[in-house]
Enzyme design. Structure first.
Site, PDB file in Angstrom:
ATOM      1  N   HIS A 125       1.230   4.685  -2.245  1.00 46.87           N
ATOM      2  CA  HIS A 125       0.923   5.555  -3.364  1.00 46.87           C
ATOM      3  C   HIS A 125       2.618   6.219  -3.573  1.00 46.87           C
ATOM      4  O   HIS A 125       3.009   7.399  -3.404  1.00 46.87           O
ATOM      5  CB  HIS A 125      -0.168   7.010  -3.320  1.00 46.87           C
ATOM      6  CG  HIS A 125      -1.263   6.095  -2.611  1.00 46.87           C
ATOM      7  ND1 HIS A 125      -2.177   6.274  -3.270  1.00 46.87           N
ATOM      8  CD2 HIS A 125      -1.187   5.425  -0.846  1.00 46.87           C
ATOM      9  CE1 HIS A 125      -2.910   5.709  -2.671  1.00 46.87           C
ATOM     10  NE2 HIS A 125      -2.634   5.212  -1.362  1.00 46.87           N
ATOM     11  N   HIS A 171       0.922  -1.056  -0.133  1.00 43.56           N
ATOM     12  CA  HIS A 171       0.359   0.160   0.057  1.00 43.56           C
ATOM     13  C   HIS A 171       1.003   1.313  -0.135  1.00 43.56           C
ATOM     14  O   HIS A 171       1.263   1.646   0.672  1.00 43.56           O
ATOM     15  CB  HIS A 171      -0.911   0.219   1.059  1.00 43.56           C
ATOM     16  CG  HIS A 171      -2.098   1.480   1.214  1.00 43.56           C
ATOM     17  ND1 HIS A 171      -3.164   0.949   1.572  1.00 43.56           N
ATOM     18  CD2 HIS A 171      -1.514   2.260   0.841  1.00 43.56           C
ATOM     19  CE1 HIS A 171      -3.636   1.877   1.881  1.00 43.56           C
ATOM     20  NE2 HIS A 171      -3.387   2.889   0.968  1.00 43.56           N
ATOM     21  N   ASP A 229       2.168   4.193   2.407  1.00 47.33           N
ATOM     22  CA  ASP A 229       0.579   4.735   2.148  1.00 47.33           C
ATOM     23  C   ASP A 229       1.295   6.159   1.290  1.00 47.33           C
ATOM     24  O   ASP A 229       1.314   5.603   0.352  1.00 47.33           O
ATOM     25  CB  ASP A 229      -0.029   5.288   3.525  1.00 47.33           C
ATOM     26  CG  ASP A 229      -1.123   5.549   2.982  1.00 47.33           C
ATOM     27  OD1 ASP A 229      -1.981   5.926   1.577  1.00 47.33           O
ATOM     28  OD2 ASP A 229      -2.070   6.335   3.439  1.00 47.33           O
ATOM     29  N   ASP A 230       1.670   7.332   2.190  1.00 46.75           N
ATOM     30  CA  ASP A 230       2.044   8.192   1.905  1.00 46.75           C
ATOM     31  C   ASP A 230       3.462   8.854   1.917  1.00 46.75           C
ATOM     32  O   ASP A 230       3.225   9.611   3.123  1.00 46.75           O
ATOM     33  CB  ASP A 230       1.556   9.127   1.181  1.00 46.75           C
ATOM     34  CG  ASP A 230       0.459   9.027   0.560  1.00 46.75           C
ATOM     35  OD1 ASP A 230      -0.178   8.651  -0.865  1.00 46.75           O
ATOM     36  OD2 ASP A 230      -0.636   8.795   1.330  1.00 46.75           O
ATOM     37  N   HIS A 236      -9.195   0.894  -1.984  1.00 47.86           N
ATOM     38  CA  HIS A 236      -9.194   1.511  -0.039  1.00 47.86           C
ATOM     39  C   HIS A 236     -11.172   2.044   0.758  1.00 47.86           C
ATOM     40  O   HIS A 236     -12.062   1.871   0.116  1.00 47.86           O
ATOM     41  CB  HIS A 236      -9.004   3.418  -0.441  1.00 47.86           C
ATOM     42  CG  HIS A 236      -7.753   3.363  -0.582  1.00 47.86           C
ATOM     43  ND1 HIS A 236      -6.725   2.685  -0.895  1.00 47.86           N
ATOM     44  CD2 HIS A 236      -6.495   4.426   0.187  1.00 47.86           C
ATOM     45  CE1 HIS A 236      -5.503   4.062  -1.353  1.00 47.86           C
ATOM     46  NE2 HIS A 236      -5.336   4.289  -0.422  1.00 47.86           N
ATOM     47  N   GLU A 280     -10.883   3.782   6.022  1.00 43.10           N
ATOM     48  CA  GLU A 280     -10.072   4.361   6.791  1.00 43.10           C
ATOM     49  C   GLU A 280     -10.559   5.578   7.599  1.00 43.10           C
ATOM     50  O   GLU A 280     -10.630   5.110   8.479  1.00 43.10           O
ATOM     51  CB  GLU A 280      -9.314   4.503   5.256  1.00 43.10           C
ATOM     52  CG  GLU A 280      -8.669   5.776   5.754  1.00 43.10           C
ATOM     53  CD  GLU A 280      -7.508   6.477   4.764  1.00 43.10           C
ATOM     54  OE1 GLU A 280      -7.951   6.885   3.145  1.00 43.10           O
ATOM     55  OE2 GLU A 280      -6.345   7.188   5.160  1.00 43.10           O
TER      56      GLU A 280
HETATM   57  N1  ADE Z   1      -4.035   8.770  -2.215  1.00 45.99           N
HETATM   58  C1  ADE Z   1      -2.957   9.189  -1.189  1.00 45.99           C
HETATM   59  N2  ADE Z   1      -2.939   8.422  -0.035  1.00 45.99           N
HETATM   60  C2  ADE Z   1      -4.658   7.621   0.309  1.00 45.99           C
HETATM   61  C3  ADE Z   1      -5.007   7.477   1.224  1.00 45.99           C
HETATM   62  N3  ADE Z   1      -4.825   6.820   2.842  1.00 45.99           N
HETATM   63  N4  ADE Z   1      -6.889   7.724   0.682  1.00 45.99           N
HETATM   64  C4  ADE Z   1      -7.098   7.588  -0.088  1.00 45.99           C
HETATM   65  N5  ADE Z   1      -6.323   8.506  -1.348  1.00 45.99           N
HETATM   66  C5  ADE Z   1      -5.189   8.538  -0.898  1.00 45.99           C
HETATM   67 ZN    ZN Z   2      -3.706   5.206   0.439  1.00 43.43          ZN
END
Ligand code: ADE
Ligand code: ZN
Length: 334
Positions: free
Chosen positions: A16, A14, A275-276, A194, A197
């Site tokens: 991006h 996971h 994630d990011d 997703h 969350e």
């Molecule tokens: N795009 C990038 N990170 C995300 C996240 N945690 N939830 C939804 N969209 C995303």
């Molecule tokens: Zn994500």
């Protein structure tokens, strides 16, 4: 323990790729492309990374991605992330990319995919890095826009294994994209989404039943629904949980309140992911270390999380056996 976590062979499921763009590289690419950023310097960018929810993050994340115009920009971003994988013993990664963030600015989807895949090929040739791509639809945009994105992407189908669903969750349930996912599945692609969350457990049910997903991204709100928990356990549906992300986006108030170990102890197939990472304070090892500092995570649990990451991946069974053997060898020696 921290050295054990750092050395642990693991997979990331996971991530991006646009969320791996560090401010330094964002500025460098912005400068060479003549794209101005609304920040004076790298320090100002980092100072802006304080979020109260998912949407506050997304607004800044889409802004950062605007510097990306040329194949080389996508290459540089992806290669930098894959080098982090090498440093952190992430021996396999499945990366999300958001084509609409780029095609809506006039960048051809082929430019995006060629940049990403060339970096993946170079990392594979240089140090044997294993990686795959998953194309994500932006759920705040329309079903028609997602359909059009799938149409543009299908000529490049051999370059990605599946489709996913990301961006603003609440108000954009999985059912909105049922027909798009049906077409993707008919084209032989796998699916993830997703769900859970910020959105309710109902979105997880929909992702399973309507989008036929093989994994749930995040999914931490499943704990509110006992029947859903039982299904996730019975079918061993993986959850790609992102601990640091959940703290930065206020899904949990603090890491000590995160439910990841509770989910693991109940028998869910939980994995750890970043994630990011450029926005949330760390890559895979920083996530494992933040968990270890705030939660009573044993070595055995950390090893189970790493094992789950390979088992939950979209690798072939032969590839899984090979990478799991590397994990087992590491565990014998540590
Ligand atoms: N795009 C990038 N990170 C995300 C996240 N945690 N939830 C939804 N969209 C995303
Ligand atoms: Zn994500």
């Amino acid at each position: 323990m921290q050295d054990f976590l750092k050395g642990l062979p693991k997979a990331e499921l996971h991530l991006h790729i646009e969320g791996s763009l560090e401010p330094e590289l964002m500025f460098e690419i912005g400068r060479r492309n003549g794209v101005a950023l609304p920040f004076a310097n790298v320090e100002e960018v980092r100072a802006a990374y304080e979020f109260n929810n998912l949407q506050e993050f997304l607004d800044i994340y889409y802004q950062g991605a605007q510097v990306l115009l040329h194949e080389q920009d996508f290459y540089d971003m992806t290669f930098a992330y894959l080098q982090r994988c090498r440093e952190q013993n992430v021996i396999h990664t499945e990366m999300f990319f958001d084509p609409q963030t780029h095609t809506d600015r006039g960048v051809d989807i082929g430019v995006v995919i060629r940049g990403l895949t060339r970096a993946m090929e170079d990392a594979e040739a240089q140090w044997g890095q294993s990686s795959k791509l998953i194309l994500c639809f932006l759920r705040h945009l329309s079903e028609e826009a997602a359909m059009e994105t799938l149409r543009q992407a299908l000529p490049y189908k051999q370059h990605f294994v599946g489709v996913g669903l990301d961006s603003s969750e609440v108000g954009h349930p999985p059912e909105k994209f049922q027909r798009v996912f049906e077409q993707a599945l008919n084209a032989g692609l796998l699916s993830v989404a997703h769900a859970g969350e910020e959105g309710p457990p109902e979105y997880i049910w929909q992702a399973l039943d309507l989008l036929k997903v093989k994994r749930i991204d995040h999914g931490v709100r499943c704990i509110e629904d006992a029947a859903l928990m039982q299904r996730l356990i019975d079918e061993q549906i993986p959850l790609t949980v992102c601990p640091l992300s959940n703290i930065k986006l206020c899904v949990f108030d603090s890491m000590s309140e995160h439910n990841i170990l509770r989910l693991l102890e109940k028998g869910l197939k939980v994995t750890v992911n970043s994630d990011d990472p450029a926005y949330f304070g760390g890559y895979m090892n920083e996530n494992f270390i933040a968990m270890q500092e705030a939660l009573p995570m044993s070595k055995e649990q950390a090893a189970q999380l790493a094992r789950n990451s390979f088992e939950a991946s979209f690798l072939t069974s032969e590839e899984k056996v090979r990478l799991l053997a590397r994990l087992d060898q590491y565990l014998q020696n540590h």
